[in-house]
Design a protein around this motif. Structure first.
Motif, short mmCIF file in Angstrom:
data_model
loop_
_atom_site.label_atom_id
_atom_site.label_comp_id
_atom_site.label_asym_id
_atom_site.label_seq_id
_atom_site.Cartn_x
_atom_site.Cartn_y
_atom_site.Cartn_z
N ASP A 249 49.40 -0.21 -19.70
CA ASP A 249 48.86 0.26 -18.43
C ASP A 249 47.72 -0.61 -17.92
OD1 ASP A 249 50.64 2.34 -18.31
OD2 ASP A 249 49.28 3.83 -19.17
N HIS A 250 47.07 -1.37 -18.82
CA HIS A 250 45.96 -2.18 -18.36
C HIS A 250 46.42 -3.27 -17.39
CE1 HIS A 250 47.21 -4.81 -21.81
NE2 HIS A 250 47.00 -5.73 -20.91
N VAL A 251 47.70 -3.60 -17.40
CA VAL A 251 48.21 -4.59 -16.45
C VAL A 251 48.03 -4.08 -15.02
CG1 VAL A 251 50.24 -5.88 -15.70
CG2 VAL A 251 49.87 -5.45 -18.13
N LYS A 252 48.33 -2.82 -14.80
CA LYS A 252 48.17 -2.23 -13.49
C LYS A 252 46.70 -2.26 -13.06
CE LYS A 252 49.15 2.04 -10.91
NZ LYS A 252 49.71 3.42 -11.02
N THR A 253 45.81 -1.94 -14.00
CA THR A 253 44.38 -1.95 -13.71
C THR A 253 43.91 -3.35 -13.38
OG1 THR A 253 44.05 -0.08 -15.20
CG2 THR A 253 42.10 -1.35 -14.60
N LEU A 254 44.36 -4.34 -14.16
CA LEU A 254 43.97 -5.73 -13.91
C LEU A 254 44.46 -6.21 -12.55
CD1 LEU A 254 44.51 -7.56 -17.33
CD2 LEU A 254 42.43 -7.58 -15.97
N LEU A 255 45.67 -5.83 -12.20
CA LEU A 255 46.19 -6.21 -10.89
C LEU A 255 45.31 -5.67 -9.77
CD1 LEU A 255 50.04 -5.78 -11.38
CD2 LEU A 255 48.91 -7.85 -10.53
N LEU A 256 44.90 -4.41 -9.89
CA LEU A 256 44.05 -3.81 -8.87
C LEU A 256 42.70 -4.51 -8.82
CD1 LEU A 256 44.84 -0.03 -9.50
CD2 LEU A 256 45.55 -1.41 -7.53
N GLU A 257 42.14 -4.84 -9.97
CA GLU A 257 40.86 -5.53 -10.01
C GLU A 257 40.96 -6.92 -9.36
OE1 GLU A 257 39.68 -5.62 -14.07
OE2 GLU A 257 39.15 -3.48 -14.15
N MET A 258 42.04 -7.60 -9.64
CA MET A 258 42.21 -8.94 -9.06
C MET A 258 42.43 -8.89 -7.56
SD MET A 258 44.50 -10.64 -12.13
CE MET A 258 44.77 -12.20 -11.30
N ARG A 259 43.09 -7.84 -7.09
CA ARG A 259 43.29 -7.70 -5.65
C ARG A 259 41.96 -7.56 -4.91
NH1 ARG A 259 47.78 -9.95 -4.80
NH2 ARG A 259 49.65 -8.92 -5.56
N ASN A 260 40.96 -7.06 -5.62
CA ASN A 260 39.64 -6.89 -4.99
C ASN A 260 38.90 -8.20 -4.82
OD1 ASN A 260 39.84 -4.08 -4.72
ND2 ASN A 260 39.08 -3.73 -6.80
N VAL B 190 52.91 -12.03 -12.95
CA VAL B 190 52.65 -11.42 -14.26
C VAL B 190 53.70 -11.91 -15.25
CG1 VAL B 190 52.48 -9.27 -15.56
CG2 VAL B 190 51.61 -9.38 -13.22
N GLY B 191 53.23 -12.40 -16.40
CA GLY B 191 54.14 -12.89 -17.43
C GLY B 191 53.68 -12.51 -18.82
N PHE B 192 54.46 -12.89 -19.81
CA PHE B 192 54.28 -12.56 -21.23
C PHE B 192 54.71 -11.11 -21.46
CE2 PHE B 192 52.13 -16.41 -21.05
CZ PHE B 192 51.43 -16.77 -22.19
N GLY B 193 55.76 -10.91 -22.21
CA GLY B 193 56.14 -9.57 -22.63
C GLY B 193 57.16 -8.86 -21.76
N ILE B 194 57.62 -9.49 -20.69
CA ILE B 194 58.61 -8.84 -19.81
C ILE B 194 60.00 -9.20 -20.32
CG2 ILE B 194 59.48 -8.64 -17.46
CD1 ILE B 194 56.67 -9.54 -16.53
N SER B 195 60.76 -8.19 -20.70
CA SER B 195 62.03 -8.47 -21.38
C SER B 195 63.27 -8.19 -20.55
CB SER B 195 62.12 -7.66 -22.68
OG SER B 195 62.06 -6.27 -22.40
N GLY B 196 63.12 -7.49 -19.43
CA GLY B 196 64.32 -7.16 -18.67
C GLY B 196 64.03 -6.54 -17.32
N ALA B 197 65.09 -6.01 -16.70
CA ALA B 197 65.03 -5.56 -15.32
C ALA B 197 64.07 -4.39 -15.10
CB ALA B 197 66.43 -5.17 -14.84
N GLU B 198 64.06 -3.41 -16.01
CA GLU B 198 63.22 -2.24 -15.80
C GLU B 198 61.74 -2.60 -15.85
OE1 GLU B 198 64.10 0.75 -14.75
OE2 GLU B 198 66.07 -0.19 -14.57
N GLN B 199 61.35 -3.44 -16.80
CA GLN B 199 59.96 -3.86 -16.86
C GLN B 199 59.59 -4.70 -15.65
OE1 GLN B 199 59.73 -5.76 -20.69
NE2 GLN B 199 59.02 -3.89 -21.69
N ALA B 200 60.50 -5.53 -15.19
CA ALA B 200 60.24 -6.34 -14.00
C ALA B 200 60.01 -5.44 -12.79
CB ALA B 200 61.41 -7.28 -13.75
N ARG B 201 60.82 -4.39 -12.66
CA ARG B 201 60.65 -3.46 -11.54
C ARG B 201 59.29 -2.76 -11.61
NH1 ARG B 201 64.81 -0.50 -12.30
NH2 ARG B 201 66.21 -1.42 -10.76
N GLN B 202 58.88 -2.41 -12.82
CA GLN B 202 57.58 -1.75 -12.98
C GLN B 202 56.44 -2.68 -12.57
OE1 GLN B 202 56.43 -0.53 -17.02
NE2 GLN B 202 55.66 1.38 -16.15
N ILE B 203 56.52 -3.93 -12.95
CA ILE B 203 55.51 -4.91 -12.57
C ILE B 203 55.47 -5.05 -11.04
CG2 ILE B 203 54.97 -7.38 -12.60
CD1 ILE B 203 54.13 -6.01 -15.14
N ARG B 204 56.63 -5.10 -10.43
CA ARG B 204 56.68 -5.17 -8.97
C ARG B 204 56.03 -3.94 -8.34
NH1 ARG B 204 61.92 -3.24 -6.09
NH2 ARG B 204 60.90 -1.37 -6.88
#
Length: 274
Positions: free
Chosen positions: A190-201, A209-223
C-alpha cells in the motif's frame, strides 16, 4: 523522432497509462532479442526498457541476474547490442530506454557512450547505481544527444530527496515499488499508493512504477493508484527465457497484450487500440 516526454504527453492526452516491458539483451540470444523488441512494439508496449547484461547487477533480482549471466556466458557485448538496436529502432514506434550500470559508461567515457546510444536510436537511459549527487554530468551531456536520463525514487527516499530527484529526472520518474531488488511479487504494498500521492504534490512529471509487478491485475492496480506507467521486467524475462525461442516470443506477446488491455480504458479498447 518523438521524445519520451512527448510520448508521455500524448498518452496523458488520451488518459492512457503506459506499458514499459523490460527484457535483457542477449537472452537467449541477440536475434531473439531483436524479434522480442518488434513483438513488444506491435502488441502494446509504449516504451521498451532494454537491459545491458552486467556481471554485478546489484539492483536486479534472481530472474534478471540469471538472464544477464546467460547472456554474458554467450559472449553478449555492448557493441553487439547497440549494433542490433541500430538495426531495429527505425522499425519501432516505442522509444527504447537502455538500462545499464555505470561502470560500462565510465569505461567508455560519458560523451562517447552517449554518442553511441544516440547513433543507435536509444532515447532514454536508466542507471540504477548512479546516485543523484553524481548524475549532473550524465544528465547534461545526455541532453546534448537528445537522450533523457530517468532517475529512481525508492520507498526509503526522504521527502527532500524525492523533491531533488523529481527536479532532475528527465522523461519520467521511475518509482521503485519495493525495498530490494527486482522480481515478481504476489501482492503490491500500500505504500506505493502513498508514495504516488506524495510525489504528485511535488511534480507534474510522469511517474512510472516498477519492481515487483508480475501481471495484468497488479498493473491495473498501479494504474488505478494514479501511475502514468507500469514497468514489468521479471515476468517478461522469465517467459522469454524458454529453451524454445518461438515459445518464449509467443509468451511475451500474450503477456504484453494482457497487461496492455488491463491498463487501457474501455473506451479505447472498443476501438481496437490494443
Amino acid at each position: 523522432m518523438t521524445s519520451i516526454s512527448q510520448s508521455f504527453q500524448s498518452l496523458r492526452n488520451r488518459n492512457q497509462c503506459a506499458l514499459i516491458p523490460f527484457i535483457t539483451a542477449g537472452d537467449p540470444d541477440l536475434g531473439t532479442t531483436k524479434e522480442a523488441l518488434q513483438i513488444l512494439d506491435c502488441n502494446g508496449a509504449d516504451f521498451i526498457e532494454l537491459g545491458i547484461p552486467y556481471s554485478d547487477p546489484l539492483a536486479d533480482g534472481p530472474m534478471i541476474q540469471a538472464a544477464a549471466t546467460r547472456a554474458l556466458q554467450k559472449g553478449t557485448k555492448l557493441e553487439a547490442v547497440l549494433e542490433m538496436v541500430t538495426d531495429v529502432t527505425p522499425s519501432l514506434e516505442a522509444p527504447v530506454i537502455l538500462f545499464t550500470y555505470y561502470n560500462p559508461i565510465l569505461y567508455r567515457g560519458v560523451k562517447s557512450f552517449l554518442g553511441q546510444l544516440a547513433n543507435a536510436g536509444v532515447q532514454g537511459l536508466v542507471v540504477p547505481d548512479l546516485p543523484l549527487e553524481e548524475a549532473e554530468e550524465l544528465i547534461n551531456t545526455a541532453a546534448e544527444f537528445g537522450i533523457e536520463v530517468i532517475l529512481l525514487v525508492t520507498p526509503t527516499s526522504s521527502k527532500q530527496r524525492i523533491e531533488a530527484i523529481t527536479r532532475s529526472s528527465q522523461g519520467f520518474i521511475y518509482l521503485v515499488s519495493v525495498t530490494g531488488v527486482t522480481g515478481m511479487r504476489s501482492q503490491l504494498q500500500d505504500h506505493v499508493k502513498t508514495l504516488l500521492l506524495e510525489m504528485r504534490n511535488v511534480t507534474d512529471k510522469p511517474i512510472g512504477v516498477g519492481f515487483g509487478i508480475s501481471g495484468a491485475e497488479q498493473a491495473r492496480q498501479i494504474r488505478d493508484w494514479g501511475a502514468d506507467a507500469v514497468i514489468v521486467g521479471s515476468a517478461f524475462v522469465q517467459r522469454l527465457a524458454d529453451d524454445r525461442p518461438n515459445a518464449g516470443l509467443q509468451a511475451i506477446e500474450k503477456l504484453c497484450q494482457e497487461i496492455k488491455a488491463a491498463i487501457t480504458p474501455a473506451s479505447l479498447l472498443t476501438v481496437g487500440s490494443v
